[in-house]
Design a protein around this motif. Structure first.
Motif, PDB file in Angstrom:
ATOM      1  N   ALA A 128      -0.543   8.193   8.191  1.00 11.68           N
ATOM      2  CA  ALA A 128      -0.913   6.921   7.564  1.00 11.68           C
ATOM      3  C   ALA A 128       0.232   5.911   7.644  1.00 11.68           C
ATOM      4  O   ALA A 128       0.017   4.715   7.885  1.00 11.68           O
ATOM      5  CB  ALA A 128      -1.316   7.157   6.116  1.00 11.68           C
TER       6      ALA A 128
ATOM      7  N   ASP B 193       2.208   1.329   3.597  1.00  9.12           N
ATOM      8  CA  ASP B 193       3.479   0.610   3.747  1.00  9.12           C
ATOM      9  C   ASP B 193       4.651   1.403   3.188  1.00  9.12           C
ATOM     10  O   ASP B 193       5.807   1.126   3.514  1.00  9.12           O
ATOM     11  CB  ASP B 193       3.420  -0.721   2.989  1.00  9.12           C
ATOM     12  CG  ASP B 193       2.287  -1.611   3.475  1.00  9.12           C
ATOM     13  OD1 ASP B 193       2.173  -1.804   4.700  1.00  9.12           O
ATOM     14  OD2 ASP B 193       1.516  -2.098   2.628  1.00  9.12           O
TER      15      ASP B 193
ATOM     16  N   LYS C 232       0.865  -1.186   0.000  1.00 14.04           N
ATOM     17  CA  LYS C 232       0.000   0.000   0.000  1.00 14.04           C
ATOM     18  C   LYS C 232       0.901   1.237   0.000  1.00 14.04           C
ATOM     19  O   LYS C 232       1.611   1.494   0.973  1.00 14.04           O
ATOM     20  CB  LYS C 232      -0.923   0.005   1.215  1.00 14.04           C
ATOM     21  CG  LYS C 232      -1.868  -1.199   1.276  1.00 14.04           C
ATOM     22  CD  LYS C 232      -2.850  -1.106   2.408  1.00 14.04           C
ATOM     23  CE  LYS C 232      -2.200  -1.144   3.777  1.00 14.04           C
ATOM     24  NZ  LYS C 232      -1.569  -2.442   4.093  1.00 14.04           N
TER      25      LYS C 232
ATOM     26  N   GLN D 123      -2.222   4.698  -3.848  1.00 20.44           N
ATOM     27  CA  GLN D 123      -3.138   5.629  -3.201  1.00 20.44           C
ATOM     28  C   GLN D 123      -2.616   7.042  -3.387  1.00 20.44           C
ATOM     29  O   GLN D 123      -1.445   7.318  -3.136  1.00 20.44           O
ATOM     30  CB  GLN D 123      -3.278   5.297  -1.712  1.00 20.44           C
ATOM     31  CG  GLN D 123      -3.804   3.894  -1.450  1.00 20.44           C
ATOM     32  CD  GLN D 123      -4.009   3.606   0.025  1.00 20.44           C
ATOM     33  OE1 GLN D 123      -4.327   4.499   0.804  1.00 20.44           O
ATOM     34  NE2 GLN D 123      -3.815   2.355   0.421  1.00 20.44           N
TER      35      GLN D 123
ATOM     36  N   LYS E 152       0.558   4.710  11.344  1.00 21.70           N
ATOM     37  CA  LYS E 152      -0.493   3.780  11.741  1.00 21.70           C
ATOM     38  C   LYS E 152      -0.417   2.446  10.994  1.00 21.70           C
ATOM     39  O   LYS E 152      -1.069   1.481  11.379  1.00 21.70           O
ATOM     40  CB  LYS E 152      -1.865   4.407  11.493  1.00 21.70           C
ATOM     41  CG  LYS E 152      -2.207   5.544  12.447  1.00 21.70           C
ATOM     42  CD  LYS E 152      -3.598   6.085  12.146  1.00 21.70           C
ATOM     43  CE  LYS E 152      -3.998   7.154  13.154  1.00 21.70           C
ATOM     44  NZ  LYS E 152      -5.357   7.688  12.870  1.00 21.70           N
TER      45      LYS E 152
ATOM     46  N   THR F  32      -1.414   2.076   7.846  1.00 22.75           N
ATOM     47  CA  THR F  32      -2.387   2.029   6.751  1.00 22.75           C
ATOM     48  C   THR F  32      -1.699   2.255   5.414  1.00 22.75           C
ATOM     49  O   THR F  32      -2.273   2.009   4.364  1.00 22.75           O
ATOM     50  CB  THR F  32      -3.511   3.068   6.955  1.00 22.75           C
ATOM     51  OG1 THR F  32      -2.927   4.365   7.143  1.00 22.75           O
ATOM     52  CG2 THR F  32      -4.355   2.726   8.170  1.00 22.75           C
TER      53      THR F  32
END
Length: 360
Positions: free
Chosen positions: A203, A210, A173, A193, A206, A208
Protein backbone atom coordinates in the motif's frame (compact mmCIF):
# COMPACT_ATOMS: atom_id res chain seq x y z
CA UNK A 1 -3.49 -71.69 44.97
CA UNK A 2 -1.81 -69.96 47.90
CA UNK A 3 -3.55 -67.49 50.18
CA UNK A 4 -1.98 -64.33 48.66
CA UNK A 5 -2.94 -65.32 45.11
CA UNK A 6 -6.46 -66.06 46.28
CA UNK A 7 -6.80 -62.60 47.88
CA UNK A 8 -5.31 -60.93 44.79
CA UNK A 9 -7.69 -62.67 42.40
CA UNK A 10 -10.64 -62.01 44.67
CA UNK A 11 -9.75 -58.32 44.65
CA UNK A 12 -9.66 -58.16 40.86
CA UNK A 13 -12.93 -60.06 40.68
CA UNK A 14 -14.49 -57.59 43.11
CA UNK A 15 -13.49 -54.65 40.95
CA UNK A 16 -14.90 -56.31 37.83
CA UNK A 17 -18.11 -57.24 39.63
CA UNK A 18 -18.79 -53.83 41.13
CA UNK A 19 -17.67 -51.90 38.04
CA UNK A 20 -15.47 -49.60 40.17
CA UNK A 21 -12.21 -48.91 38.33
CA UNK A 22 -9.00 -48.36 40.26
CA UNK A 23 -7.86 -44.70 40.53
CA UNK A 24 -5.93 -43.47 37.50
CA UNK A 25 -3.63 -40.52 38.26
CA UNK A 26 -2.23 -39.97 34.77
CA UNK A 27 -3.81 -36.94 33.10
CA UNK A 28 -5.30 -37.25 29.63
CA UNK A 29 -3.40 -35.51 26.82
CA UNK A 30 -4.55 -31.98 26.02
CA UNK A 31 -4.32 -30.53 22.51
CA UNK A 32 -5.07 -26.85 21.92
CA UNK A 33 -4.82 -24.53 18.91
CA UNK A 34 -3.64 -20.92 19.09
CA UNK A 35 -4.45 -18.45 16.30
CA UNK A 36 -2.11 -15.46 16.06
CA UNK A 37 -2.94 -12.08 14.51
CA UNK A 38 0.68 -11.84 13.32
CA UNK A 39 2.78 -13.42 10.54
CA UNK A 40 5.68 -15.80 11.03
CA UNK A 41 7.98 -13.16 9.51
CA UNK A 42 7.94 -11.30 12.86
CA UNK A 43 10.06 -13.47 15.19
CA UNK A 44 9.56 -11.03 18.07
CA UNK A 45 5.77 -11.02 18.30
CA UNK A 46 5.02 -14.37 16.65
CA UNK A 47 7.99 -15.78 18.56
CA UNK A 48 6.12 -15.13 21.79
CA UNK A 49 3.40 -17.57 20.69
CA UNK A 50 6.04 -20.15 19.76
CA UNK A 51 7.83 -19.70 23.10
CA UNK A 52 4.53 -20.25 24.92
CA UNK A 53 3.89 -23.46 22.98
CA UNK A 54 7.42 -24.79 23.58
CA UNK A 55 7.20 -24.06 27.31
CA UNK A 56 3.80 -25.71 27.76
CA UNK A 57 5.06 -28.86 26.06
CA UNK A 58 8.26 -28.93 28.12
CA UNK A 59 6.53 -28.34 31.47
CA UNK A 60 3.90 -30.99 30.78
CA UNK A 61 6.31 -33.61 29.49
CA UNK A 62 4.55 -33.52 26.13
CA UNK A 63 1.10 -34.23 27.59
CA UNK A 64 -0.18 -30.71 26.84
CA UNK A 65 0.51 -29.28 23.38
CA UNK A 66 -0.54 -26.01 21.76
CA UNK A 67 -0.18 -25.75 17.99
CA UNK A 68 0.49 -22.20 16.80
CA UNK A 69 -1.08 -20.85 13.61
CA UNK A 70 0.05 -17.63 11.93
CA UNK A 71 -2.30 -14.89 10.77
CA UNK A 72 -4.52 -16.16 7.97
CA UNK A 73 -3.85 -19.86 8.53
CA UNK A 74 -7.08 -20.61 10.41
CA UNK A 75 -8.85 -17.26 10.09
CA UNK A 76 -8.18 -13.61 9.18
CA UNK A 77 -5.83 -11.76 11.56
CA UNK A 78 -8.69 -9.81 13.13
CA UNK A 79 -11.04 -12.78 13.37
CA UNK A 80 -9.59 -14.25 16.55
CA UNK A 81 -12.02 -12.75 19.07
CA UNK A 82 -15.01 -14.12 17.17
CA UNK A 83 -13.28 -17.52 17.01
CA UNK A 84 -12.74 -17.53 20.78
CA UNK A 85 -16.25 -16.38 21.50
CA UNK A 86 -17.58 -19.25 19.36
CA UNK A 87 -15.07 -21.77 20.81
CA UNK A 88 -13.53 -22.40 17.38
CA UNK A 89 -10.04 -22.28 18.94
CA UNK A 90 -8.77 -22.43 22.50
CA UNK A 91 -6.30 -19.53 22.31
CA UNK A 92 -5.27 -16.46 20.38
CA UNK A 93 -2.28 -14.16 20.44
CA UNK A 94 -3.17 -10.62 19.45
CA UNK A 95 -3.28 -6.91 20.26
CA UNK A 96 -6.55 -6.17 22.01
CA UNK A 97 -6.91 -2.69 20.51
CA UNK A 98 -7.55 -4.27 17.12
CA UNK A 99 -11.09 -4.89 18.38
CA UNK A 100 -12.21 -1.44 19.47
CA UNK A 101 -14.82 -1.65 16.71
CA UNK A 102 -16.62 -4.02 19.06
CA UNK A 103 -16.03 -1.87 22.14
CA UNK A 104 -13.54 0.93 22.85
CA UNK A 105 -12.63 -0.74 26.19
CA UNK A 106 -10.56 -3.29 24.27
CA UNK A 107 -7.89 -0.58 23.87
CA UNK A 108 -6.91 -0.66 27.54
CA UNK A 109 -5.58 -4.22 27.20
CA UNK A 110 -2.92 -3.03 24.75
CA UNK A 111 -2.22 0.71 24.56
CA UNK A 112 -3.95 4.08 24.56
CA UNK A 113 -2.57 7.49 23.55
CA UNK A 114 -0.21 8.87 26.20
CA UNK A 115 -0.73 5.68 28.20
CA UNK A 116 1.48 3.42 30.25
CA UNK A 117 5.05 2.35 29.51
CA UNK A 118 5.97 -1.34 29.47
CA UNK A 119 6.94 -1.46 33.13
CA UNK A 120 4.00 0.65 34.21
CA UNK A 121 1.62 -1.54 32.18
CA UNK A 122 3.04 -4.69 33.74
CA UNK A 123 2.59 -3.24 37.22
CA UNK A 124 -1.00 -2.08 36.55
CA UNK A 125 -2.02 -5.36 34.96
CA UNK A 126 -0.49 -7.73 37.47
CA UNK A 127 -0.60 -5.77 40.74
CA UNK A 128 -3.07 -2.96 40.09
CA UNK A 129 -6.63 -3.30 38.83
CA UNK A 130 -5.74 -3.75 35.15
CA UNK A 131 -6.07 -7.51 34.71
CA UNK A 132 -9.06 -7.69 37.05
CA UNK A 133 -10.98 -5.03 35.15
CA UNK A 134 -10.02 -6.32 31.72
CA UNK A 135 -10.87 -9.95 32.44
CA UNK A 136 -14.24 -8.85 33.83
CA UNK A 137 -14.82 -7.07 30.51
CA UNK A 138 -13.42 -9.93 28.36
CA UNK A 139 -15.69 -12.45 30.07
CA UNK A 140 -18.60 -11.35 27.88
CA UNK A 141 -16.54 -12.59 24.92
CA UNK A 142 -15.74 -15.92 26.61
CA UNK A 143 -12.14 -14.79 27.14
CA UNK A 144 -9.62 -14.72 29.94
CA UNK A 145 -6.25 -13.07 29.34
CA UNK A 146 -2.51 -13.06 30.03
CA UNK A 147 0.31 -10.83 28.84
CA UNK A 148 2.14 -12.11 25.78
CA UNK A 149 4.88 -9.49 26.12
CA UNK A 150 5.33 -5.77 25.56
CA UNK A 151 7.00 -3.92 22.70
CA UNK A 152 8.14 -1.04 24.88
CA UNK A 153 7.66 2.54 23.69
CA UNK A 154 7.14 2.43 19.96
CA UNK A 155 8.31 4.64 17.13
CA UNK A 156 6.11 7.30 15.56
CA UNK A 157 6.03 5.72 12.14
CA UNK A 158 7.20 6.10 8.54
CA UNK A 159 6.14 9.03 6.35
CA UNK A 160 6.64 9.63 2.65
CA UNK A 161 6.91 13.39 3.35
CA UNK A 162 8.21 15.43 6.30
CA UNK A 163 5.81 16.17 9.15
CA UNK A 164 6.84 19.55 10.54
CA UNK A 165 3.53 20.88 11.82
CA UNK A 166 0.03 19.65 12.61
CA UNK A 167 -1.08 21.07 9.25
CA UNK A 168 1.12 18.47 7.51
CA UNK A 169 -1.12 15.73 8.90
CA UNK A 170 -4.26 16.97 7.16
CA UNK A 171 -5.51 14.44 4.61
CA UNK A 172 -2.64 12.02 5.36
CA UNK A 173 -3.67 8.41 4.67
CA UNK A 174 -2.02 6.42 7.46
CA UNK A 175 -2.13 2.81 8.60
CA UNK A 176 -2.68 2.78 12.35
CA UNK A 177 -2.61 -0.20 14.69
CA UNK A 178 -6.10 0.39 16.01
CA UNK A 179 -7.79 1.60 19.12
CA UNK A 180 -8.31 5.15 20.27
CA UNK A 181 -5.27 6.40 18.40
CA UNK A 182 -7.17 6.33 15.12
CA UNK A 183 -9.90 8.54 16.59
CA UNK A 184 -7.27 10.88 18.00
CA UNK A 185 -5.46 11.19 14.69
CA UNK A 186 -8.75 11.76 12.88
CA UNK A 187 -9.15 14.90 14.99
CA UNK A 188 -5.77 16.04 13.64
CA UNK A 189 -6.88 15.51 10.04
CA UNK A 190 -5.40 12.05 9.41
CA UNK A 191 -7.40 9.50 7.41
CA UNK A 192 -6.82 6.49 9.67
CA UNK A 193 -6.78 2.98 8.22
CA UNK A 194 -6.43 -0.27 10.14
CA UNK A 195 -4.89 -3.14 8.19
CA UNK A 196 -2.72 -6.20 8.94
CA UNK A 197 1.03 -5.62 8.89
CA UNK A 198 1.55 -7.89 5.89
CA UNK A 199 -0.51 -5.63 3.60
CA UNK A 200 1.15 -2.31 4.43
CA UNK A 201 4.33 -2.39 2.31
CA UNK A 202 2.45 -2.76 -0.95
CA UNK A 203 0.00 0.00 0.00
CA UNK A 204 2.89 2.37 0.76
CA UNK A 205 4.67 1.42 -2.44
CA UNK A 206 1.57 2.08 -4.55
CA UNK A 207 0.84 5.37 -2.76
CA UNK A 208 -2.55 4.27 -1.42
CA UNK A 209 -0.96 4.96 1.99
CA UNK A 210 1.12 8.03 2.81
CA UNK A 211 2.39 6.76 6.14
CA UNK A 212 2.36 3.82 8.50
CA UNK A 213 3.27 2.92 12.02
CA UNK A 214 3.85 -0.58 13.30
CA UNK A 215 6.21 -1.19 16.22
CA UNK A 216 9.87 -0.19 16.10
CA UNK A 217 13.18 -0.62 14.28
CA UNK A 218 13.53 -4.42 14.31
CA UNK A 219 10.03 -5.25 13.07
CA UNK A 220 9.85 -2.23 10.77
CA UNK A 221 13.13 -3.16 9.10
CA UNK A 222 11.92 -6.70 8.45
CA UNK A 223 8.71 -5.35 6.92
CA UNK A 224 10.77 -3.12 4.61
CA UNK A 225 9.07 0.19 5.34
CA UNK A 226 12.36 2.10 5.03
CA UNK A 227 12.47 1.22 1.34
CA UNK A 228 9.28 3.12 0.51
CA UNK A 229 9.14 5.88 3.18
CA UNK A 230 12.32 7.55 4.39
CA UNK A 231 11.11 9.80 7.22
CA UNK A 232 11.07 7.93 10.56
CA UNK A 233 9.59 9.85 13.51
CA UNK A 234 9.63 9.32 17.26
CA UNK A 235 8.20 8.76 19.83
CA UNK A 236 5.01 6.79 19.26
CA UNK A 237 2.97 8.74 21.80
CA UNK A 238 -0.02 6.55 21.11
CA UNK A 239 1.84 3.43 22.26
CA UNK A 240 4.02 4.18 25.27
CA UNK A 241 4.17 0.45 25.94
CA UNK A 242 2.01 -1.78 23.75
CA UNK A 243 0.95 -4.97 25.52
CA UNK A 244 0.32 -8.05 23.40
CA UNK A 245 -2.04 -10.58 24.92
CA UNK A 246 -2.80 -14.26 25.02
CA UNK A 247 -6.56 -14.54 24.83
CA UNK A 248 -7.81 -17.89 26.16
CA UNK A 249 -11.24 -19.40 25.65
CA UNK A 250 -12.63 -19.18 29.19
CA UNK A 251 -14.54 -22.46 29.03
CA UNK A 252 -11.45 -24.30 27.79
CA UNK A 253 -9.28 -22.79 30.53
CA UNK A 254 -11.81 -23.54 33.27
CA UNK A 255 -11.92 -27.18 32.12
CA UNK A 256 -8.16 -27.65 32.67
CA UNK A 257 -6.78 -29.40 35.73
CA UNK A 258 -5.12 -27.25 38.38
CA UNK A 259 -1.75 -28.52 37.18
CA UNK A 260 -2.40 -27.54 33.56
CA UNK A 261 -3.73 -24.13 34.58
CA UNK A 262 -0.46 -23.53 36.41
CA UNK A 263 1.47 -24.64 33.32
CA UNK A 264 -0.44 -22.18 31.12
CA UNK A 265 0.22 -19.30 33.52
CA UNK A 266 3.91 -20.17 33.84
CA UNK A 267 4.36 -20.51 30.07
CA UNK A 268 2.67 -17.15 29.57
CA UNK A 269 5.07 -15.47 31.99
CA UNK A 270 8.09 -17.01 30.22
CA UNK A 271 6.86 -15.95 26.77
CA UNK A 272 5.99 -12.39 27.87
CA UNK A 273 9.40 -11.75 29.41
CA UNK A 274 11.15 -13.27 26.39
CA UNK A 275 9.35 -10.98 23.93
CA UNK A 276 10.09 -7.76 25.79
CA UNK A 277 13.75 -8.68 26.29
CA UNK A 278 14.05 -9.59 22.61
CA UNK A 279 12.81 -6.16 21.54
CA UNK A 280 15.20 -4.38 23.91
CA UNK A 281 18.11 -6.38 22.52
CA UNK A 282 17.29 -6.10 18.81
CA UNK A 283 15.92 -2.58 18.38
CA UNK A 284 19.19 -0.64 18.93
CA UNK A 285 21.08 -2.64 16.31
CA UNK A 286 18.21 -2.38 13.82
CA UNK A 287 18.00 1.40 14.32
CA UNK A 288 21.70 1.75 13.53
CA UNK A 289 21.24 -0.25 10.33
CA UNK A 290 18.24 1.83 9.27
CA UNK A 291 20.04 5.14 9.77
CA UNK A 292 23.09 3.81 7.93
CA UNK A 293 20.86 2.88 4.99
CA UNK A 294 19.54 6.42 4.61
CA UNK A 295 16.58 6.58 6.97
CA UNK A 296 15.93 10.14 8.20
CA UNK A 297 15.35 9.89 11.96
CA UNK A 298 13.39 12.84 13.38
CA UNK A 299 11.53 13.76 16.58
CA UNK A 300 7.94 14.94 16.55
CA UNK A 301 7.75 18.64 17.36
CA UNK A 302 6.39 19.76 20.73
CA UNK A 303 3.58 21.49 18.83
CA UNK A 304 2.50 18.20 17.32
CA UNK A 305 2.84 16.32 20.62
CA UNK A 306 0.74 18.97 22.39
CA UNK A 307 -1.92 18.80 19.68
CA UNK A 308 -1.96 15.01 19.96
CA UNK A 309 -2.37 15.19 23.73
CA UNK A 310 -5.26 17.67 23.48
CA UNK A 311 -7.02 15.55 20.86
CA UNK A 312 -6.50 12.37 22.88
CA UNK A 313 -8.00 13.88 26.01
CA UNK A 314 -11.04 14.93 23.96
CA UNK A 315 -11.44 11.35 22.72
CA UNK A 316 -11.22 9.97 26.26
CA UNK A 317 -13.82 12.48 27.49
CA UNK A 318 -16.21 11.49 24.69
CA UNK A 319 -15.95 7.80 25.55
CA UNK A 320 -16.27 8.44 29.27
CA UNK A 321 -19.54 10.28 28.61
CA UNK A 322 -20.92 7.24 26.79
CA UNK A 323 -19.65 4.40 28.98
CA UNK A 324 -19.40 4.25 32.80
CA UNK A 325 -17.21 1.15 32.49
CA UNK A 326 -14.82 2.94 30.13
CA UNK A 327 -14.68 5.84 32.57
CA UNK A 328 -13.95 3.55 35.54
CA UNK A 329 -11.07 1.78 33.78
CA UNK A 330 -9.61 4.97 32.29
CA UNK A 331 -9.67 6.87 35.57
CA UNK A 332 -8.09 3.93 37.40
CA UNK A 333 -5.31 3.69 34.80
CA UNK A 334 -4.57 7.43 35.01
CA UNK A 335 -4.43 7.41 38.82
CA UNK A 336 -2.00 4.49 38.64
CA UNK A 337 0.01 6.28 35.96
CA UNK A 338 0.42 9.42 38.08
CA UNK A 339 2.04 7.41 40.87
CA UNK A 340 4.28 5.54 38.45
CA UNK A 341 5.42 8.74 36.73
CA UNK A 342 6.20 10.34 40.09
CA UNK A 343 8.40 7.41 41.07
CA UNK A 344 10.08 7.24 37.65
CA UNK A 345 11.13 10.90 37.97
CA UNK A 346 13.27 10.00 40.96
CA UNK A 347 14.56 6.69 39.65
CA UNK A 348 14.98 5.58 36.04
CA UNK A 349 14.42 8.90 34.26
CA UNK A 350 17.09 10.72 36.24
CA UNK A 351 19.46 7.77 36.00
CA UNK A 352 18.91 7.33 32.24
CA UNK A 353 19.36 11.06 31.65
CA UNK A 354 22.75 11.02 33.37
CA UNK A 355 24.01 7.78 31.88
CA UNK A 356 22.92 8.88 28.41
CA UNK A 357 25.15 11.94 28.67
CA UNK A 358 28.08 10.14 30.28
CA UNK A 359 30.91 8.62 28.28
CA UNK A 360 30.39 4.91 28.81
Amino acid sequence: MDRRSLIKNAGIAGVLTTGIAPAVHAQAAVRWRMASSFPKSLPTIFGSAEKFSETVKALSGGKFEVSVHAAGDLMPPFGVVDALQNSTVEMAQTASYYFTGKDSIFAFGCAVPFGLTARHMDAWMEHGNGRKYMDAFYAQYNITSMSAGNTGTQMGGWYRKEIKTVADLKGLKMRLGGGLFGETMNKLGVVAQNMPAGEVYQALEKGTLDATEFVGPFDDERLGFHKVAKNYYYPGWWEGGAELEFFINKKAFDALSAENKAIVRAAGAVAARDMTAKYDMQNPMALRRLVASGTKLKPFSKELMDAGFKAAMEVFAEHEAKSPEFKKIHRDMRAFQRDQVLWSKFSEWRYDDYIGAAKI
